[in-house]
Design an enzyme around this catalytic site. Structure first.
Site, PDB file in Angstrom:
ATOM      1  N   HIS A  40      -3.905  -5.780   0.048  1.00 53.87           N
ATOM      2  CA  HIS A  40      -5.225  -6.552  -0.332  1.00 53.87           C
ATOM      3  C   HIS A  40      -5.479  -6.115  -1.764  1.00 53.87           C
ATOM      4  CE1 HIS A  40      -6.816  -7.521   3.812  1.00 53.87           C
ATOM      5  NE2 HIS A  40      -5.527  -7.545   3.793  1.00 53.87           N
ATOM      6  N   GLU A  77      -8.134  -4.972  -2.839  1.00 55.36           N
ATOM      7  CA  GLU A  77      -9.043  -3.805  -3.031  1.00 55.36           C
ATOM      8  C   GLU A  77      -8.037  -2.612  -2.821  1.00 55.36           C
ATOM      9  OE1 GLU A  77     -11.441  -6.839  -0.389  1.00 55.36           O
ATOM     10  OE2 GLU A  77      -9.288  -6.369  -0.821  1.00 55.36           O
ATOM     11  N   CYS A  88     -12.656  -6.939   3.804  1.00 49.00           N
ATOM     12  CA  CYS A  88     -12.403  -6.851   5.344  1.00 49.00           C
ATOM     13  C   CYS A  88     -12.894  -5.403   5.872  1.00 49.00           C
ATOM     14  CB  CYS A  88     -10.851  -7.294   5.769  1.00 49.00           C
ATOM     15  SG  CYS A  88      -9.794  -6.075   5.279  1.00 49.00           S
ATOM     16  N   CYS A 101     -10.589  -2.692   4.267  1.00 53.81           N
ATOM     17  CA  CYS A 101     -10.794  -2.267   2.953  1.00 53.81           C
ATOM     18  C   CYS A 101     -12.126  -1.858   2.791  1.00 53.81           C
ATOM     19  CB  CYS A 101     -10.517  -3.822   2.135  1.00 53.81           C
ATOM     20  SG  CYS A 101      -8.894  -4.312   1.899  1.00 53.81           S
TER      21      CYS A 101
END
Length: 181
Positions: free
Chosen positions: A54, A56, A85, A88
């Site tokens: 991800h 992040e 999410c 994260c």
């Protein structure tokens, strides 16, 4: 610093509920600005999800690898196409607890599966951990446009109209986030 194309900004930061035709995949982009409080020049960049990582997580890894001076404070602003999410959000909370010299502000264009309980919990966790997670409004879309988009090639749309449209559509998303908090 690599910059987003105007088309990428227009498509990916688009905060409409549904994607019109032609359909395109909505990806996660994270644009960040790291501003030292001593007045030095900011560091900017962006990440997108890559190889099942991800954006992040890519961001956290980048900041940790920079070897920032822990005696100095930094303001970090992140503009995301999707809110984090739950996983994260948990990693961002752990990251900010370990990096107490960073003051993180997160702005998202859209809420990621906000009707699912786990994603609501992620947003609530950020809020309870005192990490400001807000929905992008006109000022944030404008800042993102000005600082992270390549303006060499004229876009196929009117930027001021596009920014105004994004800012107006963010009102209902902001109300949804307030209910979740």
């Amino acid at each position: 610093m690599a910059l987003l194309t105007a088309e990428t900004f227009s498509l990916q930061f688009n905060n409409r509920r549904r994607v019109g035709r032609p359909r395109y995949p909505r990806r996660t982009y994270l644009c960040y600005q790291l501003m030292p409080q001593n007045g030095s020049m900011p560091t900017r960049g962006y990440f997108e999800n890559e190889n099942n990582r991800h954006a992040e997580i890519c961001f956290i890894d980048k900041i940790e690898s920079m070897g920032l001076d822990k005696t100095q404070c930094y303001e970090v602003t992140c503009y995301l196409t999707w809110s984090p999410c739950l996983t994260c959000a948990q990693k961002l909370v752990a990251f900010t607890k370990a990096q107490v010299h960073l003051n993180l502000h997160i702005f998202a264009s859209r809420l990621y599966y906000h009707w699912r309980l786990s994603h609501k919990k992620g947003l609530q966790l950020l809020w309870k951990s005192q990490i400001p997670m807000e929905v992008m409004g006109l000022p944030e879309f404008t800042d993102c446009w000005e600082n992270f988009v390549d303006h060499e090639k004229p876009p196929s749309f009117n930027p001021s109209e596009k920014l105004q449209e994004l800012g107006e559509r963010s009102r209902s998303i902001k109300r949804r986030l307030e209910k979740i908090k």
